[in-house]
Design a protein around this motif. Structure first.
Motif, PDB file in Angstrom:
ATOM      1  N   ASP A  15      75.018  87.913   7.783  1.00 39.73           N
ATOM      2  CA  ASP A  15      73.792  88.396   7.124  1.00 39.73           C
ATOM      3  C   ASP A  15      73.692  89.912   7.062  1.00 39.73           C
ATOM      4  OD1 ASP A  15      73.227  89.048   9.751  1.00 39.73           O
ATOM      5  OD2 ASP A  15      71.500  87.699   9.938  1.00 39.73           O
TER       6      ASP A  15
ATOM      7  N   TYR B  27      75.252  86.018  -5.194  1.00 38.10           N
ATOM      8  CA  TYR B  27      75.162  85.461  -3.840  1.00 38.10           C
ATOM      9  C   TYR B  27      73.726  85.060  -3.494  1.00 38.10           C
ATOM     10  CZ  TYR B  27      79.769  87.679  -3.471  1.00 38.10           C
ATOM     11  OH  TYR B  27      81.070  88.077  -3.674  1.00 38.10           O
ATOM     12  N   SER B  28      72.794  85.854  -3.945  1.00 40.75           N
ATOM     13  CA  SER B  28      71.388  85.515  -3.691  1.00 40.75           C
ATOM     14  C   SER B  28      71.015  84.209  -4.393  1.00 40.75           C
ATOM     15  CB  SER B  28      70.466  86.642  -4.186  1.00 40.75           C
ATOM     16  OG  SER B  28      70.720  87.845  -3.485  1.00 40.75           O
TER      17      SER B  28
ATOM     18  N   LEU C  19      72.652  90.001   1.066  1.00 41.54           N
ATOM     19  CA  LEU C  19      73.394  89.396  -0.042  1.00 41.54           C
ATOM     20  C   LEU C  19      73.368  90.242  -1.308  1.00 41.54           C
ATOM     21  CD1 LEU C  19      72.474  85.621   0.360  1.00 41.54           C
ATOM     22  CD2 LEU C  19      74.563  86.802   1.050  1.00 41.54           C
TER      23      LEU C  19
ATOM     24  N   TRP D 158      72.513  81.311  -2.508  1.00 36.76           N
ATOM     25  CA  TRP D 158      71.765  81.053  -1.264  1.00 36.76           C
ATOM     26  C   TRP D 158      70.493  80.259  -1.564  1.00 36.76           C
ATOM     27  CZ3 TRP D 158      66.939  83.193   0.215  1.00 36.76           C
ATOM     28  CH2 TRP D 158      66.573  82.896   1.531  1.00 36.76           C
ATOM     29  N   LYS D 159      69.807  80.632  -2.615  1.00 30.51           N
ATOM     30  CA  LYS D 159      68.581  79.922  -2.995  1.00 30.51           C
ATOM     31  C   LYS D 159      68.885  78.474  -3.387  1.00 30.51           C
ATOM     32  CE  LYS D 159      66.143  84.075  -4.592  1.00 30.51           C
ATOM     33  NZ  LYS D 159      65.595  84.791  -5.785  1.00 30.51           N
TER      34      LYS D 159
ATOM     35  N   LEU E  72      75.170  78.536  -0.238  1.00 31.97           N
ATOM     36  CA  LEU E  72      75.641  79.618   0.622  1.00 31.97           C
ATOM     37  C   LEU E  72      74.692  79.734   1.812  1.00 31.97           C
ATOM     38  CD1 LEU E  72      77.642  82.036   0.898  1.00 31.97           C
ATOM     39  CD2 LEU E  72      76.004  83.405  -0.404  1.00 31.97           C
ATOM     40  N   ILE E  73      75.276  79.780   3.011  1.00 32.99           N
ATOM     41  CA  ILE E  73      74.464  79.957   4.216  1.00 32.99           C
ATOM     42  C   ILE E  73      74.850  81.271   4.887  1.00 32.99           C
ATOM     43  CG2 ILE E  73      74.245  77.464   4.548  1.00 32.99           C
ATOM     44  CD1 ILE E  73      76.297  77.680   6.806  1.00 32.99           C
ATOM     45  N   LEU E  74      74.053  81.697   5.865  1.00 33.95           N
ATOM     46  CA  LEU E  74      74.274  82.982   6.525  1.00 33.95           C
ATOM     47  C   LEU E  74      74.451  82.804   8.024  1.00 33.95           C
ATOM     48  CD1 LEU E  74      71.568  85.146   4.705  1.00 33.95           C
ATOM     49  CD2 LEU E  74      74.022  85.037   4.217  1.00 33.95           C
TER      50      LEU E  74
ATOM     51  N   CYS F 296      79.862  80.568   3.597  1.00 31.62           N
ATOM     52  CA  CYS F 296      79.088  81.297   4.599  1.00 31.62           C
ATOM     53  C   CYS F 296      79.459  82.773   4.596  1.00 31.62           C
ATOM     54  CB  CYS F 296      79.353  80.681   5.976  1.00 31.62           C
ATOM     55  SG  CYS F 296      78.506  81.491   7.354  1.00 31.62           S
TER      56      CYS F 296
END
Length: 507
Positions: free
Chosen positions: A330, A347-348, A334, A351-352, A356-358, A327
């Motif tokens: 935000d 990081y992007s 990212l 997340w996709k 990874l969460i925000l 995590c």
């Protein structure tokens, strides 16, 4: 040779041959003879791990108490270990050789009552004015000592070795015939460590058992004959040989395990790590897979600070599955974080992929990543975390109503940290870990580095230690190490019922 003859009448206190008469092997006979010889004041002994150095040190200490050949009124033996816990082990061995009941009564009548104190505060065996006292290696614990014998146990593991050595060395002249015995595995050659200097001629007598660089050049590291050079008790300790054979098989598969084998089993005075990577890339790639998330799992938690990442890892001992989730706040976004950390769009992409969460704001909120882990993986059988941050974790768990779970805190230094790194690697080499194809986790492990102390113990590096990039994000590696290490050691943990959020011991 009064000491050797007396030793052979004692039982082995524990381990191989427990309860049977002590068999004095040649290297032990040499050492026992040196203890009796007035010409040798400082004696240094080094050999591979688990050769009975601590038990033999306990036997020598016992010889200075009533019933032993070195006894005299007011004898004082001081045992100095890296930690109080290690000191207590030696006191347990000394107390195991207590006099017979009839002799205990005789000693009491003669003014030498036999007493044992072995707790978290005190480690001592006393018979009247004669005493064996064990302490941790802290200079302030040595004020006013006048020992007849000092046993410096695993000197290379002492955190304040120079100051400790100065205090011990100056105390030797206070009693006639006093001696100092330093025992342990070799520090890294040329490290300048006190024990290294003793082994290179600073002691009156040096007993050094180690494999050589020539053995390595000639391809003899796997020969039993080479093992015997560094392990002088190999012929009488079947468990030791079994362990060495197992570790040699692991060492042939992995560069890191080979470095450990040379340092700790062959006592070669080399670094326990050939490089500073946590895990060899080839080992990681060989074990990648998609093992099912079956059975209970252990959750490792690494809490971030300020703008840092927080990460959790799940390890399922039944199938070996290892997964991770992290995590960030935000702010900044990212892509900006990735450019600042030198990893581009990593990081992007994570997340996709859902790795990874925000959290809202500039900092990662551990509550968010704990809730995500709970939602994805369910209730763990145990949660493992940094000892110093367990209070924060308990608060976060309570605030989200996390299910009742055992909490296992681990320290991150060369004690717990070294054990966890070692068991993490061992679990991989034994085929007990199957990491998922998790980009975040693979990146974290590739960036993680370790540092090593003179004793060959290693821990996960921080900041720029060990060549680590200052902005490396290895949080998922940190959470994975503790999850796998504890899960690998405590395979029965899943069968333990949860009885509320409590602190449990990992050992």
């Amino acid at each position: 040779m009064r000491l050797a003859a007396w030793a052979e009448r004692l039982p082995v206190p524990s381990g191989d041959g427990a309860g049977e008469p002590w068999q004095v092997v040649p290297w032990q006979r040499r050492l026992l003879s040196a203890i009796e010889d007035p010409r040798h004041q400082v004696i240094a002994v080094t050999c591979g791990r688990a050769n009975g150095k601590t038990a033999l040190s306990g036997l020598i200490a016992r010889a200075y108490l009533p019933g032993g050949p070195m006894f005299a009124p007011r004898r004082q033996v001081l045992v100095v270990s890296a930690t109080h816990q290690q000191a207590r082990i030696l006191v347990e061995d000394v107390s195991a050789w207590k006099p017979r009941p009839a002799d205990l009564e005789t000693l009491k009548e003669a003014g030498y009552p036999w007493t044992v104190a072995n707790s978290k505060q005190t480690a001592r065996v006393k018979a009247g004015t004669a005493e064996v006292r064990a302490v941790a290696a802290r200079p302030k614990s040595l004020h006013g000592i006048r020992p007849d014998l000092i046993i410096a146990d695993e000197l290379t593991q002492w955190q304040q070795a120079p100051a400790m050595w100065a205090a011990l060395r100056t105390s030797l002249g206070k009693r006639k015939g006093s001696k100092l015995l330093a025992v342990g595995t070799r520090p890294m050659a040329g490290s300048g460590h006190v024990f290294d200097r003793l082994l290179e001629g600073g002691a009156d007598l040096v007993l050094k058992y180690a494999a050589t660089e020539e053995d390595e050049r000639a391809g003899r590291l796997g020969w039993r004959r080479t093992w015997r050079k560094a392990n002088p008790s190999l012929d009488v300790l079947p468990t030791l040989e079994e362990t060495i054979r197992k570790e040699w098989a692991e060492a042939k598969q992995d560069e890191q395990a080979m470095a450990q084998f040379k340092s700790l089993r062959l006592n070669m005075g080399t670094s326990e790590v050939s490089s500073l990577m946590l895990l060899d890339a080839g080992v990681w790639d060989r074990h990648l897979g998609d093992a099912p998330a079956e059975g209970a799992y252990v959750l490792g938690v690494d809490l971030g600070t300020t703008a840092a990442m927080s990460a959790v890892s799940g390890y399922w001992p039944k199938t070996g599955r290892l997964d991770a989730l992290a995590c960030f706040g935000d702010q900044p976004n990212l892509l900006q974080r990735g450019l600042a950390d030198g990893v581009g769009d990593l990081y992007s992409r994570c997340w996709k992929r859902g790795e990874l969460i925000l959290s809202q704001g500039w900092t990662s909120d551990v509550k968010d990543v704990l809730e995500a882990a709970w939602s994805r993986w369910g209730r763990p059988s145990a949660i493992v975390c940094d000892w110093w941050r367990q209070g924060e974790l308990k608060t976060a768990l309570g605030s989200i109503g996390f299910p009742k779970t055992a909490l296992i805190p681990r320290r991150m230094g060369f004690g717990d940290g070294a054990e966890d790194v070692r068991d993490f690697r061992r679990a991989f080499l034994e085929g007990k870990v199957t990491p998922t194809r998790n980009l975040l986790l693979a990146s974290a492990v590739s960036q993680a580095r370790v540092i090593v102390d003179p004793a060959g113990n290693e821990k996960l590096a921080k900041n720029v230690e060990g060549g680590r990039r200052k902005r490396a994000r290895d949080d998922a590696a940190a959470s994975s190490i503790i999850a796998v290490a504890v899960g690998h050691r405590k395979r029965d943990l899943a069968a333990q019922p949860a009885r509320g959020l409590r602190t449990a011991l990992a050992r």
